[in-house]
Motif scaffolding. Sequence first.
Motif, PDB file in Angstrom:
ATOM      1  N   THR A   1       5.175 -62.959 -32.516  1.00 28.88           N
ATOM      2  CA  THR A   1       5.866 -64.139 -31.975  1.00 28.88           C
ATOM      3  C   THR A   1       4.913 -65.310 -31.801  1.00 28.88           C
ATOM      4  OG1 THR A   1       7.439 -62.723 -30.801  1.00 28.88           O
ATOM      5  CG2 THR A   1       7.195 -64.989 -29.998  1.00 28.88           C
ATOM      6  N   LYS A   2       3.676 -65.029 -31.427  1.00 28.29           N
ATOM      7  CA  LYS A   2       2.721 -66.093 -31.110  1.00 28.29           C
ATOM      8  C   LYS A   2       2.458 -67.007 -32.295  1.00 28.29           C
ATOM      9  CE  LYS A   2       0.303 -63.830 -27.258  1.00 28.29           C
ATOM     10  NZ  LYS A   2       1.193 -62.682 -27.059  1.00 28.29           N
ATOM     11  N   GLN A   3       2.437 -66.458 -33.504  1.00 25.33           N
ATOM     12  CA  GLN A   3       2.269 -67.317 -34.672  1.00 25.33           C
ATOM     13  C   GLN A   3       3.416 -68.325 -34.781  1.00 25.33           C
ATOM     14  OE1 GLN A   3       1.914 -64.125 -37.688  1.00 25.33           O
ATOM     15  NE2 GLN A   3       0.120 -65.239 -38.387  1.00 25.33           N
ATOM     16  N   MET A   4       4.618 -67.869 -34.486  1.00 22.60           N
ATOM     17  CA  MET A   4       5.795 -68.727 -34.586  1.00 22.60           C
ATOM     18  C   MET A   4       5.754 -69.830 -33.536  1.00 22.60           C
ATOM     19  SD  MET A   4       8.554 -65.664 -35.193  1.00 22.60           S
ATOM     20  CE  MET A   4       8.369 -64.546 -36.585  1.00 22.60           C
TER      21      MET A   4
ATOM     22  N   LEU B   1       8.672 -60.919 -21.795  1.00 23.02           N
ATOM     23  CA  LEU B   1       8.027 -61.131 -23.093  1.00 23.02           C
ATOM     24  C   LEU B   1       8.101 -62.598 -23.520  1.00 23.02           C
ATOM     25  CD1 LEU B   1       9.394 -58.017 -25.024  1.00 23.02           C
ATOM     26  CD2 LEU B   1       7.213 -58.238 -23.836  1.00 23.02           C
ATOM     27  N   TRP B   2       9.290 -63.144 -23.602  1.00 21.57           N
ATOM     28  CA  TRP B   2       9.577 -64.537 -23.870  1.00 21.57           C
ATOM     29  C   TRP B   2       8.705 -65.078 -25.001  1.00 21.57           C
ATOM     30  CZ3 TRP B   2       8.145 -69.741 -21.669  1.00 21.57           C
ATOM     31  CH2 TRP B   2       9.201 -70.665 -21.783  1.00 21.57           C
ATOM     32  N   ALA B   3       8.073 -66.217 -24.814  1.00 17.45           N
ATOM     33  CA  ALA B   3       7.312 -66.858 -25.884  1.00 17.45           C
ATOM     34  C   ALA B   3       6.015 -66.138 -26.213  1.00 17.45           C
ATOM     35  CB  ALA B   3       7.004 -68.315 -25.511  1.00 17.45           C
ATOM     36  N   ALA B   4       5.635 -65.161 -25.401  1.00 18.18           N
ATOM     37  CA  ALA B   4       4.413 -64.405 -25.669  1.00 18.18           C
ATOM     38  C   ALA B   4       4.644 -63.244 -26.622  1.00 18.18           C
ATOM     39  CB  ALA B   4       3.821 -63.875 -24.362  1.00 18.18           C
TER      40      ALA B   4
END
Length: 369
Positions: A87-90, A258-261
């Motif tokens: 997710t972090k790349q996005m 979790l969310w944006a992480a």
Amino acid sequence: MAGLTCAVLTLSVASPPAAASTGADLPRFGDVQRALTELAESDLMVGAIGALYVDGRLVGKGSAGTRLLNGGGTIPADARYRIGSQTKQMVAAVVVQLVGEDRISLEDKLSDVLPDTADQDLVEPADQITIRQLLDHTSGIPDYFGALGENSLFDFTTHYPPAELVKRSRSPDRQQEPGETFSYSNTNYILLGMIIERPTGKPPADELDRRVFRPLHMNRTYLPTKPPEGIRGPHGHGYAPDSQGELRDVDRINASTLWAAGGVVSTARDISVFERAFIQGGLVPPELQDVLRGLVLGGGGGGGERPCAGKGLEITTVTGSAPGFRATTFTTSDGRVQFAVSTTLTKQDNAALSALSRAAAESVLCPGK
């Protein structure tokens, strides 16, 4: 630690990848189904799915193990799964897009773009930390995961606002000053999710959909945000031991933690599309492509998943994990080949899982070399 979402991005340096090609010179890839069957034989696994793409074309796919711990049939090979800290790349791509639009700057201070972090003493020292340091994990902000408490893993209903997660990161002691060295922390990307909302007025789930998922036709990818929102459609379930050592289904992992992480749900096809675009360009203006790759890939390492090293291939490995699952995407350095794998687990033994994942990738991407 109640939960862990860890991105590991490693670069195995070798000669230019001859394997990433099509036509008469297409190399002999290994059997994806066989690799997944061998992977799922581990007692750490419940099930495994994966797919191999070359220049966007499906070359092989497979499914092994079972959907549930005690059966439930096989997992559909094209099922959705949690990608964890991939997710972090996005999120980084959206942030760099905003930089390209002059709506934020990489050198903006956290206290300026999110005044509450200083006014409410959520982050120390918010007036020294930059957006760049959040992106490349050099902010020194501790990780919030360990401060959620032992019971949070099995709490599928409590909603944790992003500011609450950031506040929890004050409990662990700060180990370094901003800009000193790489120190992985999920809190950085919770803050980046909050930063996305400031100039856009939209939550990260909406901006990811508008800026990344829809343009790339990642039609089955989304970011769940509210507990107990889970994975849509038939999919594999992961498990984790409770305080008595009994394995419990953690499929409904709390989306708000979790969310944006690390909260995005995707498929092998969609994540392969993203990784190809991430490496080849198309997510950000050309003049910022090196910035994007440098920020995300420059701080990874240490995962032990370096398949095909010394075998004529240069492979980028991106992994996301939490109790109950581990998802890894292997991509050649030119972005033409992706091998995306999702595993559902009974135990979070990262060293063993890393070795198993690497072996599966080598059997597919560089068999017999």
